[in-house]
Design a protein around this motif. Sequence first.
Motif, PDB file in Angstrom:
ATOM      1  N   ILE A  54      42.704  24.805  29.444  1.00  0.00           N
ATOM      2  CA  ILE A  54      42.573  26.206  30.160  1.00  0.00           C
ATOM      3  C   ILE A  54      41.953  26.246  30.529  1.00  0.00           C
ATOM      4  O   ILE A  54      40.593  25.840  29.639  1.00  0.00           O
ATOM      5  CB  ILE A  54      43.481  27.017  29.666  1.00  0.00           C
ATOM      6  CG1 ILE A  54      44.816  26.733  30.076  1.00  0.00           C
ATOM      7  CG2 ILE A  54      42.745  28.626  29.997  1.00  0.00           C
ATOM      8  CD1 ILE A  54      45.312  27.471  29.096  1.00  0.00           C
ATOM      9  N   VAL A  55      41.286  26.868  32.111  1.00  0.00           N
ATOM     10  CA  VAL A  55      39.969  26.860  32.114  1.00  0.00           C
ATOM     11  C   VAL A  55      39.954  28.861  32.435  1.00  0.00           C
ATOM     12  O   VAL A  55      40.739  29.208  33.350  1.00  0.00           O
ATOM     13  CB  VAL A  55      39.177  26.312  33.478  1.00  0.00           C
ATOM     14  CG1 VAL A  55      37.649  26.914  33.531  1.00  0.00           C
ATOM     15  CG2 VAL A  55      38.712  25.208  33.365  1.00  0.00           C
ATOM     16  N   MET A  56      39.430  29.533  31.721  1.00  0.00           N
ATOM     17  CA  MET A  56      39.175  30.600  31.782  1.00  0.00           C
ATOM     18  C   MET A  56      37.520  32.213  32.542  1.00  0.00           C
ATOM     19  O   MET A  56      36.985  30.637  31.716  1.00  0.00           O
ATOM     20  CB  MET A  56      40.403  31.736  30.931  1.00  0.00           C
ATOM     21  CG  MET A  56      39.281  31.818  29.368  1.00  0.00           C
ATOM     22  SD  MET A  56      40.314  32.709  28.380  1.00  0.00           S
ATOM     23  CE  MET A  56      39.832  34.415  28.987  1.00  0.00           C
ATOM     24  N   PRO A  57      37.923  32.779  32.628  1.00  0.00           N
ATOM     25  CA  PRO A  57      36.615  33.527  32.740  1.00  0.00           C
ATOM     26  C   PRO A  57      35.652  33.814  31.943  1.00  0.00           C
ATOM     27  O   PRO A  57      37.165  34.022  30.753  1.00  0.00           O
ATOM     28  CB  PRO A  57      36.886  34.741  33.612  1.00  0.00           C
ATOM     29  CG  PRO A  57      38.435  34.590  33.951  1.00  0.00           C
ATOM     30  CD  PRO A  57      39.092  33.661  32.818  1.00  0.00           C
ATOM     31  N   ALA A 348      39.150  42.170  28.241  1.00  0.00           N
ATOM     32  CA  ALA A 348      38.037  41.191  28.291  1.00  0.00           C
ATOM     33  C   ALA A 348      37.743  41.067  29.744  1.00  0.00           C
ATOM     34  O   ALA A 348      37.006  39.961  29.164  1.00  0.00           O
ATOM     35  CB  ALA A 348      38.293  40.443  27.276  1.00  0.00           C
ATOM     36  N   THR A 349      38.320  41.229  30.642  1.00  0.00           N
ATOM     37  CA  THR A 349      38.640  40.637  31.792  1.00  0.00           C
ATOM     38  C   THR A 349      37.929  40.995  32.788  1.00  0.00           C
ATOM     39  O   THR A 349      37.231  41.595  32.921  1.00  0.00           O
ATOM     40  CB  THR A 349      38.902  38.983  31.870  1.00  0.00           C
ATOM     41  OG1 THR A 349      40.384  39.429  32.055  1.00  0.00           O
ATOM     42  CG2 THR A 349      38.354  38.236  30.841  1.00  0.00           C
ATOM     43  N   LEU A 355      35.194  47.749  35.355  1.00  0.00           N
ATOM     44  CA  LEU A 355      34.572  49.627  33.878  1.00  0.00           C
ATOM     45  C   LEU A 355      33.350  49.380  34.970  1.00  0.00           C
ATOM     46  O   LEU A 355      32.588  50.151  34.718  1.00  0.00           O
ATOM     47  CB  LEU A 355      35.235  49.525  33.227  1.00  0.00           C
ATOM     48  CG  LEU A 355      33.540  50.662  31.297  1.00  0.00           C
ATOM     49  CD1 LEU A 355      34.113  52.006  32.343  1.00  0.00           C
ATOM     50  CD2 LEU A 355      34.461  50.229  30.029  1.00  0.00           C
ATOM     51  N   LEU A 356      32.625  47.965  34.677  1.00  0.00           N
ATOM     52  CA  LEU A 356      31.390  47.456  35.035  1.00  0.00           C
ATOM     53  C   LEU A 356      31.145  47.963  36.251  1.00  0.00           C
ATOM     54  O   LEU A 356      30.124  46.945  36.870  1.00  0.00           O
ATOM     55  CB  LEU A 356      31.042  46.297  34.238  1.00  0.00           C
ATOM     56  CG  LEU A 356      31.090  46.091  32.927  1.00  0.00           C
ATOM     57  CD1 LEU A 356      31.508  44.464  32.485  1.00  0.00           C
ATOM     58  CD2 LEU A 356      29.400  47.004  32.172  1.00  0.00           C
ATOM     59  N   LEU A 362      32.964  39.781  38.171  1.00  0.00           N
ATOM     60  CA  LEU A 362      32.825  39.424  36.711  1.00  0.00           C
ATOM     61  C   LEU A 362      34.623  39.662  36.559  1.00  0.00           C
ATOM     62  O   LEU A 362      35.483  39.778  36.557  1.00  0.00           O
ATOM     63  CB  LEU A 362      32.286  40.078  35.828  1.00  0.00           C
ATOM     64  CG  LEU A 362      30.339  40.450  35.887  1.00  0.00           C
ATOM     65  CD1 LEU A 362      30.198  41.677  34.888  1.00  0.00           C
ATOM     66  CD2 LEU A 362      29.718  38.791  35.684  1.00  0.00           C
ATOM     67  N   GLY A 363      34.533  38.255  35.566  1.00  0.00           N
ATOM     68  CA  GLY A 363      36.294  38.314  34.132  1.00  0.00           C
ATOM     69  C   GLY A 363      37.240  37.945  35.510  1.00  0.00           C
ATOM     70  O   GLY A 363      38.226  38.058  35.009  1.00  0.00           O
ATOM     71  N   VAL A 364      36.735  37.088  36.472  1.00  0.00           N
ATOM     72  CA  VAL A 364      37.292  35.785  37.585  1.00  0.00           C
ATOM     73  C   VAL A 364      37.293  34.723  37.762  1.00  0.00           C
ATOM     74  O   VAL A 364      36.040  34.464  37.866  1.00  0.00           O
ATOM     75  CB  VAL A 364      38.301  37.179  38.737  1.00  0.00           C
ATOM     76  CG1 VAL A 364      38.889  37.513  38.681  1.00  0.00           C
ATOM     77  CG2 VAL A 364      36.863  36.850  39.334  1.00  0.00           C
ATOM     78  N   ILE A 365      38.196  33.199  37.718  1.00  0.00           N
ATOM     79  CA  ILE A 365      37.605  32.356  38.294  1.00  0.00           C
ATOM     80  C   ILE A 365      37.708  31.714  39.895  1.00  0.00           C
ATOM     81  O   ILE A 365      38.955  32.380  40.074  1.00  0.00           O
ATOM     82  CB  ILE A 365      38.391  31.519  37.377  1.00  0.00           C
ATOM     83  CG1 ILE A 365      38.347  31.277  36.351  1.00  0.00           C
ATOM     84  CG2 ILE A 365      37.830  29.630  38.259  1.00  0.00           C
ATOM     85  CD1 ILE A 365      37.054  30.861  35.659  1.00  0.00           C
ATOM     86  N   ALA A 366      37.108  32.050  40.804  1.00  0.00           N
ATOM     87  CA  ALA A 366      37.347  32.898  41.930  1.00  0.00           C
ATOM     88  C   ALA A 366      36.017  32.826  43.236  1.00  0.00           C
ATOM     89  O   ALA A 366      35.003  32.460  42.526  1.00  0.00           O
ATOM     90  CB  ALA A 366      37.729  34.651  42.187  1.00  0.00           C
TER      91      ALA A 366
END
Length: 408
Positions: A54-57, A348-349, A355-356, A362-366
Amino acid sequence: MTVTIVRNASVLDPDSATLAEGQAVAVENGRIADVGPGLTGPGDAVIVDAGNRIVMPGLIDAHTHPAIVDEDVFGMAEWPPSYVAARAGRVLRGMLMRGFTSIRDAGAGDHGLARAVEEGYFDGPRMFYCGKQLTQTGGAGDWRAPSRVVYDRHYYTPAIGVICDGVAEVRRAVREEVRRGAHHIKVYLSGAVDSPSDRVDSTQFSVEELAAIVEEATAANIYVAGHAYTSRAINRGLRAGVRSIEHGNLMDASSIPLFKEFGAFYVPTIVTYQTLAERARAGLLPADIEAKLGHVIDGALGALELAHKADLPIVYGTDLFAGTHDQQLREFIIRSAIQPPADLIRAATTTAARLLRREGELGVIAPGALADLLVIDGNPLDDIRVLTTPDTRLKLIMKDGKIYKNEL
Ligand SMILES: [Zn+2]
């Protein structure tokens, strides 16, 4: 620029909680250039084979204090900042090696530390910082012993707060942090556990002061994060326009409609209270701090359950300091009593990225996102615990396209 291709990847999408198998992720110039099956790069591309893992952000911890490096926080406020920075560098590296590629600093970390990471002098997560937390005299960030009169206003004393009273002083305090590039402003809306002279059930700052703080932050196009335990303090903050509530251990149902009305985020930090309770049981905490802890420890999971059932945007936060930073991933395990793995991963992603104000980046693989990614042995959508043993499960850490760990 070198292109990196991570192939044979099962790409995890946090929002849909699904896996796309047989994918490749192309990385160029620190960003994700493309995601899809059968991608190939130029002849000199660096190839990383994820082996169908698994590849995750990369993870985001939205409440951290890497610059609070010692148990004796009041004593630490008199240390030379260069020494604190050296120790913070080690804390930051630990965070990165746990899979956190971005953090939100909730006080004490400054623009120098963020710059040292950005320029590669320290290995660590990308830092979104607030500088000093705004505190009223005798508030949670006023770390003077009650008998002490003198207040050292020098900005580079490693204390967590800047004392400001009245509308004019709070405006100046916000403008000073904006001048140093703050990403957000942190304000004490109530007392704290680790402060020497206030009560956890107090409210802090007047409504006029809070309005001025939010107005100055909004003028700079940044937002305000507020420390609070009780709904009395939380609700004052939300009505003033504070965008995220930190801790909220003693929150009751009266806060839920206000979170919804103002589109605010909730950032629990339960692990730090559990860690402090363990230290209290071992006789390692001063009696006054132990007494304050007793007021907030029991409510934390109940507040999380209330927020989860109301479907509030809940963000991952830990609030650890000194020797407890190694507990940073335990917050996942604690929250798993209430929240399913997909919700924990979003906290956490993608929810943290919102929020940021960095959604899509951030928080995605795209395509277009910053190239912050992790290769995990095991599926965190089935069992969140696979994220909590990085020494064995975390096979690759990439931040900004740079690889910091590769055990593939
Ligand atoms: Zn904190």
